[in-house]
Write a protein that holds these residues in place. Structure first.
Motif, mmCIF file in Angstrom:
data_model
loop_
_atom_site.group_PDB
_atom_site.id
_atom_site.type_symbol
_atom_site.label_atom_id
_atom_site.label_comp_id
_atom_site.label_asym_id
_atom_site.label_seq_id
_atom_site.Cartn_x
_atom_site.Cartn_y
_atom_site.Cartn_z
ATOM 1 N N SER A 64 0.789 -1.178 0.885
ATOM 2 C CA SER A 64 0.514 -0.156 0.258
ATOM 3 C C SER A 64 0.915 1.524 -0.476
ATOM 4 C CB SER A 64 -0.573 0.077 1.289
ATOM 5 O OG SER A 64 -0.316 0.046 2.409
ATOM 6 N N LEU A 65 0.311 2.081 -0.459
ATOM 7 C CA LEU A 65 0.976 3.643 -0.650
ATOM 8 C C LEU A 65 0.456 4.622 -0.090
ATOM 9 C CD1 LEU A 65 2.705 5.836 -2.209
ATOM 10 C CD2 LEU A 65 0.684 6.480 -4.202
ATOM 11 N N ASN A 66 0.941 4.553 1.294
ATOM 12 C CA ASN A 66 0.397 6.237 2.483
ATOM 13 C C ASN A 66 0.553 7.563 1.896
ATOM 14 O OD1 ASN A 66 2.203 7.650 5.410
ATOM 15 N ND2 ASN A 66 -0.251 6.863 5.232
ATOM 16 N N ILE A 67 -0.897 8.011 1.721
ATOM 17 C CA ILE A 67 -1.669 9.345 1.601
ATOM 18 C C ILE A 67 -2.210 10.298 2.249
ATOM 19 C CG2 ILE A 67 -2.326 11.569 -0.483
ATOM 20 C CD1 ILE A 67 -1.973 8.949 -2.635
ATOM 21 N N ASN A 68 -1.718 10.435 3.292
ATOM 22 C CA ASN A 68 -2.889 11.108 4.563
ATOM 23 C C ASN A 68 -3.426 12.119 3.919
ATOM 24 O OD1 ASN A 68 -3.379 12.253 7.075
ATOM 25 N ND2 ASN A 68 -1.552 13.127 7.841
ATOM 26 N N VAL A 69 -5.180 11.365 4.011
ATOM 27 C CA VAL A 69 -6.291 12.255 3.358
ATOM 28 C C VAL A 69 -6.314 13.043 4.362
ATOM 29 C CG1 VAL A 69 -8.549 10.101 5.286
ATOM 30 C CG2 VAL A 69 -8.845 11.698 3.604
ATOM 31 N N LEU A 70 -5.477 13.481 5.841
ATOM 32 C CA LEU A 70 -6.210 14.674 6.926
ATOM 33 C C LEU A 70 -4.907 15.780 5.940
ATOM 34 C CD1 LEU A 70 -6.324 12.543 9.951
ATOM 35 C CD2 LEU A 70 -8.077 13.321 8.949
ATOM 36 N N ASP A 71 -3.964 15.378 6.081
ATOM 37 C CA ASP A 71 -2.959 16.678 5.067
ATOM 38 C C ASP A 71 -3.701 17.347 3.980
ATOM 39 O OD1 ASP A 71 -1.532 17.855 3.942
ATOM 40 O OD2 ASP A 71 0.215 16.590 4.046
ATOM 41 N N GLU A 72 -3.889 18.492 4.205
ATOM 42 C CA GLU A 72 -4.582 19.306 3.290
ATOM 43 C C GLU A 72 -3.755 19.327 2.266
ATOM 44 O OE1 GLU A 72 -1.576 23.985 3.407
ATOM 45 O OE2 GLU A 72 -3.547 23.413 5.065
ATOM 46 N N GLN A 73 -2.803 18.596 1.738
ATOM 47 C CA GLN A 73 -2.061 18.617 0.311
ATOM 48 C C GLN A 73 -2.922 16.896 -0.288
ATOM 49 O OE1 GLN A 73 0.451 20.393 -1.034
ATOM 50 N NE2 GLN A 73 -1.106 22.046 0.519
ATOM 51 N N PHE A 74 -3.547 16.761 0.319
ATOM 52 C CA PHE A 74 -4.340 15.559 -0.107
ATOM 53 C C PHE A 74 -4.897 15.021 -1.555
ATOM 54 C CE2 PHE A 74 -8.206 12.236 -0.510
ATOM 55 C CZ PHE A 74 -6.691 11.323 -0.043
#
Length: 131
Positions: A64-74
Motif C-alpha cells: 500500500s501507498l501512504n497518502i494521509n487524507v488529513l493532510d491539506e495536500q491530499f
C-alpha cells in the motif's frame, strides 16, 4: 381546488428534490476484508492507506501507498501519485477517514473501493500486514 393544485405541485417538487439529493450518495463500494483482499491481488488496483505516517509506520497492508487524507495536500498528492485510469482501494484505521478519501477520489473521477471497518478489522481477520 386551486389550493389543492398548489399543494400537490409543492409536494411533487419537494419529492423530486429529495430524490435528486439522494443520488449523490456513496459512489464507491465498501468491501469486507475478504473482498478487499481479493481486489488488491489485481496488480492494476492501487492500494492506498489514508492514515497518518505514524499509523502507517506501525503496520500496513503490504504494497500500500501512504497518502494521509488529513493532510491539506491530499488532493494534490493524489493527482501526483495515482493513475486515474486504474481503480483505487482505500483504507484507514476504522473506515471513517477512508470513506472521506473515497468521496474525494470519486469526485476526481477515480473508481474507488473502500475497506469497510478498516485496518483494525483487517488485522482481526488475520490478513497480511507489514511494517
Amino acid at each position: 381546488m386551486i389550493k389543492t393544485l398548489y399543494f400537490m405541485f409543492f409536494v411533487c417538487a419537494f419529492l423530486l428534490g429529495m430524490m435528486a439529493c439522494s443520488k449523490g450518495k456513496d459512489n464507491f463500494r465498501n468491501l469486507s476484508a475478504d473482498e478487499f483482499e481479493r481486489l488488491i491481488q489485481d496488480d492494476r488496483v492501487q492500494c492506498v492507506d489514508v492514515r497518518t505516517v505514524a499509523e502507517y509506520s506501525k503496520g500496513h497492508i503490504p504494497g500500500s501507498l501512504n497518502i494521509n487524507v488529513l493532510d491539506e495536500q491530499f488532493p494534490a498528492a493524489v493527482e501526483e501519485l495515482l493513475d486515474p485510469s486504474r481503480p483505487v482501494a482505500v483504507y484507514c484505521k476504522s473506515g471513517r477517514r477512508s470513506r472521506n478519501a473515497a468521496s474525494i477520489l470519486v469526485k476526481k473521477g477515480y473508481k474507488v473501493y473502500n475497506l469497510d471497518k478498516g485496518y483494525d478489522n483487517w488485522k482481526e481477520f488475520g490478513k497480511d500486514t507489514e511494517l
